[in-house]
Design a protein around this motif. Structure first.
Motif, mmCIF file in Angstrom:
data_model
loop_
_atom_site.group_PDB
_atom_site.id
_atom_site.type_symbol
_atom_site.label_atom_id
_atom_site.label_comp_id
_atom_site.label_asym_id
_atom_site.label_seq_id
_atom_site.Cartn_x
_atom_site.Cartn_y
_atom_site.Cartn_z
ATOM 1 N N ALA A 359 1.233 -0.974 -0.002
ATOM 2 C CA ALA A 359 -0.287 0.122 -0.022
ATOM 3 C C ALA A 359 0.678 1.332 -0.007
ATOM 4 O O ALA A 359 0.341 2.236 -0.212
ATOM 5 N N ARG A 360 2.491 1.078 0.089
ATOM 6 C CA ARG A 360 2.775 1.659 0.082
ATOM 7 C C ARG A 360 3.074 2.660 -0.938
ATOM 8 O O ARG A 360 3.312 2.813 -2.174
ATOM 9 N N SER A 361 3.415 4.343 -1.156
ATOM 10 C CA SER A 361 2.966 4.802 -2.260
ATOM 11 C C SER A 361 4.186 5.714 -2.543
ATOM 12 O O SER A 361 4.644 6.474 -3.097
ATOM 13 N N ASN A 362 5.047 5.752 -1.343
ATOM 14 C CA ASN A 362 6.470 6.455 -2.154
ATOM 15 C C ASN A 362 8.375 5.305 -2.067
ATOM 16 O O ASN A 362 8.822 5.826 -2.135
ATOM 17 N N TRP A 363 7.548 4.545 -3.432
ATOM 18 C CA TRP A 363 9.135 3.833 -3.785
ATOM 19 C C TRP A 363 9.275 4.711 -4.766
ATOM 20 O O TRP A 363 8.658 5.220 -5.747
ATOM 21 N N MET A 364 10.854 3.932 -5.121
ATOM 22 C CA MET A 364 10.958 4.634 -6.146
ATOM 23 C C MET A 364 12.362 4.530 -6.750
ATOM 24 O O MET A 364 12.311 3.848 -6.854
ATOM 25 N N LEU A 365 12.012 4.656 -8.620
ATOM 26 C CA LEU A 365 12.195 3.598 -9.544
ATOM 27 C C LEU A 365 13.611 3.780 -9.531
ATOM 28 O O LEU A 365 14.458 4.762 -9.323
ATOM 29 N N SER A 366 14.535 2.263 -8.995
ATOM 30 C CA SER A 366 15.904 2.243 -9.375
ATOM 31 C C SER A 366 16.317 1.840 -10.890
ATOM 32 O O SER A 366 17.490 2.900 -10.870
ATOM 33 N N SER A 367 15.987 0.774 -11.001
ATOM 34 C CA SER A 367 16.084 0.729 -12.124
ATOM 35 C C SER A 367 15.309 0.337 -13.421
ATOM 36 O O SER A 367 14.174 -0.248 -12.558
ATOM 37 N N GLU A 368 15.522 -0.178 -14.624
ATOM 38 C CA GLU A 368 14.331 -0.690 -15.325
ATOM 39 C C GLU A 368 14.756 -1.404 -16.867
ATOM 40 O O GLU A 368 15.541 -1.098 -17.362
ATOM 41 N N LYS A 369 14.565 -2.918 -17.315
ATOM 42 C CA LYS A 369 15.168 -3.368 -18.090
ATOM 43 C C LYS A 369 14.520 -4.259 -18.588
ATOM 44 O O LYS A 369 13.342 -5.174 -18.477
ATOM 45 N N LEU A 374 12.579 -2.417 -10.791
ATOM 46 C CA LEU A 374 13.808 -2.294 -9.656
ATOM 47 C C LEU A 374 13.160 -0.988 -9.167
ATOM 48 O O LEU A 374 13.440 -0.271 -9.407
ATOM 49 N N TYR A 375 12.057 -1.255 -7.574
ATOM 50 C CA TYR A 375 12.079 -0.333 -7.548
ATOM 51 C C TYR A 375 12.732 -0.414 -5.816
ATOM 52 O O TYR A 375 12.517 -1.675 -5.267
ATOM 53 N N THR A 376 12.445 0.803 -4.822
ATOM 54 C CA THR A 376 12.921 0.771 -3.574
ATOM 55 C C THR A 376 13.069 1.833 -2.049
ATOM 56 O O THR A 376 12.082 2.611 -3.328
ATOM 57 N N LEU A 377 12.202 1.150 -1.461
ATOM 58 C CA LEU A 377 11.833 2.360 -0.385
ATOM 59 C C LEU A 377 12.544 2.199 0.709
ATOM 60 O O LEU A 377 12.758 0.987 1.846
ATOM 61 N N GLU A 378 13.171 2.929 1.579
ATOM 62 C CA GLU A 378 14.544 3.224 2.140
ATOM 63 C C GLU A 378 13.847 4.294 3.599
ATOM 64 O O GLU A 378 13.592 5.184 2.859
ATOM 65 N N GLU A 379 12.975 3.685 4.243
ATOM 66 C CA GLU A 379 12.454 4.822 5.774
ATOM 67 C C GLU A 379 13.308 3.714 6.948
ATOM 68 O O GLU A 379 13.371 2.431 7.295
ATOM 69 N N ASN A 380 13.269 4.750 8.053
ATOM 70 C CA ASN A 380 13.927 4.874 9.661
ATOM 71 C C ASN A 380 15.051 3.120 9.454
ATOM 72 O O ASN A 380 14.922 2.150 10.389
ATOM 73 N N GLN A 381 16.142 3.282 8.289
ATOM 74 C CA GLN A 381 16.924 2.274 8.561
ATOM 75 C C GLN A 381 16.342 1.043 8.253
ATOM 76 O O GLN A 381 17.173 -0.065 7.998
ATOM 77 N N ASN A 507 10.195 -7.348 -1.129
ATOM 78 C CA ASN A 507 10.995 -7.990 0.021
ATOM 79 C C ASN A 507 11.366 -6.973 0.859
ATOM 80 O O ASN A 507 11.746 -6.004 0.617
ATOM 81 N N GLN A 508 11.401 -7.548 2.278
ATOM 82 C CA GLN A 508 12.120 -6.277 3.197
ATOM 83 C C GLN A 508 13.167 -7.074 3.864
ATOM 84 O O GLN A 508 13.018 -7.937 3.684
ATOM 85 N N ALA A 509 14.446 -6.306 2.732
ATOM 86 C CA ALA A 509 15.616 -6.952 2.920
ATOM 87 C C ALA A 509 15.644 -6.518 4.547
ATOM 88 O O ALA A 509 16.118 -6.437 5.177
ATOM 89 N N THR A 510 16.555 -8.293 4.476
ATOM 90 C CA THR A 510 16.767 -8.821 6.285
ATOM 91 C C THR A 510 18.543 -8.755 5.632
ATOM 92 O O THR A 510 19.008 -9.374 4.518
#
Length: 554
Positions: A359-369, A374-381, A507-510
């Motif tokens: 549901a998050r709306s602030n995804w940032m486009l990282s790359s496309e092919k 590929l989108y990323t979202l980084e908040e509060n580490q 995926n929430q990266a671990t």
């Protein structure tokens, strides 16, 4: 945590609307403010729970609630309610209760609750409710998760049955019969709404009163109500009804007791109608406001023993729910122990976490092919990533193909081996996944994953496959593999047309996941494209194949 972030985004959106001259307000939202007067207080000068339930019922009729109460005379109680989602003939209403001190201007949250309303039949038959259209990010999130809460409510009784044991040993000298209370109330016009049905809040207030008396009889002191579990309205009552309210202590634990309450209605010489039931948890506080040790209960034969055992099961469910759902992510390990008693709540947490991330709306486009993004979202580490693509495969077929992790090695080189450990139910499966080593000379990783899949409730829902790590005593970590963990991952599958489907992987990266994606996020590699190109090819090659489902689906 995601909910608090969503609230921040909502505030930003509201500021933008104010700048544009348009202020959005949900048409179903209702607000009420009440100052706590002495007539609303209990023996401790705190807001009576029954009174708060009456106020909450003015906006919604509670079906289940877990709350803590401690509000004083002179403070203001603010109640806000709005429709989260409408289903075919029922709807979920979200209720938020906050408190305000008029002298210090401080405000704080008291509780959140959810109410279920069912539309009454008309002469034409069953009512089809008008659907709610979510607009803001928070509304979209609540709309999506409402379906998962509905699923959890419907399966609650089954979980209680599974937890019951007939070998419980009973200890203690206090007879449960000593705590039994029965009271009769006459429903008068002030107790009813415009449809001459008794206010749900009034019934709940009467039920809270007899439950408190039952608790007093066990502890010989003034008890404090801590939680209310599952107010279940089974039918209406009307002006002129006599309401028979019954309460008894079902079980007493070390520092708490559960009181079961039921309400039955009758008119004249008519038969009794069971209209409501609930379970309330009480504590007794000493002079230092710490819980006192309570005497044990000796249940009556047959029904008393059943209620005694069911109270134990409900306590375990409450503890599991608090541990799995209520705790912040920083307070629990990534992998939560799995057993059949907490399966429902792990599944709820699994799917809800994926829905909130999607549901998050602030995804940032990282790359496309080649149309794989590929989108990323980084908040509060916390770093999350999303891979999105389109396939010319029907959504339901893509859902079935992707939900069987045993075949994922056919398109994902990171899935070296995948075995089914437990088929928990029709929609939940636990797998062991082995992945190759990322660095030379190192060990591979393995994961114990709970996969929860969901079909859409209607056309505005996607197909979902949610993944998270769990622990099983039968499958501890081994020397051959490093045990990895997944906090939140999965697929959201949207049907855009009969032949075109949008697939989003989240995926929430671990630490266990980052080595496989870090180069792609940094722009040093585009291996994600190769993986999802293989996924597209796998889906299209199997678009007309017969999907072999897990045993419980056959």
């Amino acid at each position: 945590k995601y909910y608090l972030k969503a609230q921040k985004q909502e505030k930003i959106a509201k500021k933008e609307e104010q700048h544009s001259g348009e202020v959005y307000r949900n048409p179903t939202e209702v607000k009420m403010s009440q100052i706590v007067m002495p007539c609303h207080a209990n023996h401790c000068g705190e807001l009576s729970v029954g009174q708060l339930l009456k106020w909450m019922d003015s906006t919604a009729c509670l079906s289940e609630m877990f709350v803590y109460f401690l509000r004083r005379v002179g403070q203001v109680v603010n109640i806000k309610a709005k429709v989260n989602r409408a289903f075919t003939s029922s709807m979920e209403v979200g209720i938020t209760v906050s408190c305000e001190d008029l002298f210090s201007s401080c405000q704080w949250n008291v509780c959140n609750a959810f109410a279920t309303f069912v539309a009454r039949r008309t002469e034409e038959g069953k009512v089809q409710l008008k659907q709610v259209i979510p607009r803001t990010q928070t509304e979209q999130m609540e709309y999506s998760i409402a379906a998962e809460r509905r699923r959890m409510r419907l399966t609650h009784a089954e979980i209680i049955t599974d937890l019951l044991s007939s070998n419980t040993e009973y200890q203690g000298a206090v007879s449960a019969e000593r705590t039994r209370v029965e009271s009769v109330e006459l429903v008068l016009p002030p107790h009813a709404n415009h449809q001459v049905s008794t206010f749900g809040g009034q019934i709940m207030a009467w039920m809270e009163n007899v439950a408190t008396i039952a608790a007093c009889r066990l502890c010989n002191a003034h008890p404090t109500l801590r939680t209310i579990d599952m107010f279940h309205f089974r039918g209406p009552s009307h002006i002129g009804d006599r309401l028979v309210l019954k309460a008894i202590v079902n079980n007493a634990f070390k520092h708490s007791m559960e009181v079961g309450v039921c309400a039955e209605a009758y008119q004249g010489a008519g038969a009794l109608r069971h209209i409501n039931s609930a379970f309330m948890t009480f504590e007794v506080l000493d002079k230092d406001r710490k819980p006192r040790t309570l005497p044990r209960i000796r249940p009556e034969p047959v029904d008393g023993k059943r209620r005694y055992q069911e109270a134990i099961a409900r306590k375990k469910i409450r503890l599991d729910r608090k541990y799995i759902i209520s705790c912040k992510q920083t307070e629990v390990p990534l992998s939560v122990p799995w057993d059949i008693s907490n399966q429902m709540y792990l599944s709820y947490n699994n799917v809800s976490a994926l829905k909130m991330m999607a549901a998050r709306s602030n995804w940032m486009l990282s790359s496309e092919k080649n149309k794989v993004s590929l989108y990323t979202l980084e908040e509060n580490q916390i770093l999350c990533f999303k891979v999105e693509t389109h396939v010319t495969v029907p959504a339901e077929q893509a859902f079935h193909l992707l939900s069987d992790l045993r075949r994922r090695h056919e398109w994902d080189r990171h899935y070296q081996k995948c075995d089914v450990i437990i088929q928990a139910d029709e929609d939940d499966t636990i797998y062991r996944v082995a992945t190759p080593c990322v660095s030379k000379g190192g060990k591979g990783q393995d994961f114990i994953l709970l996969a929860s899949r969901r079909k859409p409730c209607d056309s505005r829902d996607p197909y979902l496959i949610a993944l998270r790590s769990v622990t099983l005593p039968t499958h501890p970590a081994t020397e051959d593999y490093t045990r990895g963990e997944v906090l939140c991952a999965g697929f959201s599958i949207w049907e855009e047309s009969n032949a075109v489907t949008k697939i989003s992987y989240y995926n929430q990266a671990t630490p266990g996941v980052l080595p496989y994606i870090s180069n792609d996020i940094a722009g040093l590699s585009s291996s994600f494209y190769g993986t999802f190109h293989s996924c597209n090819k796998y889906l299209e090659e199997n678009r007309d194949s017969l999907v072999v489902l897990p045993p419980s689906d056959l």
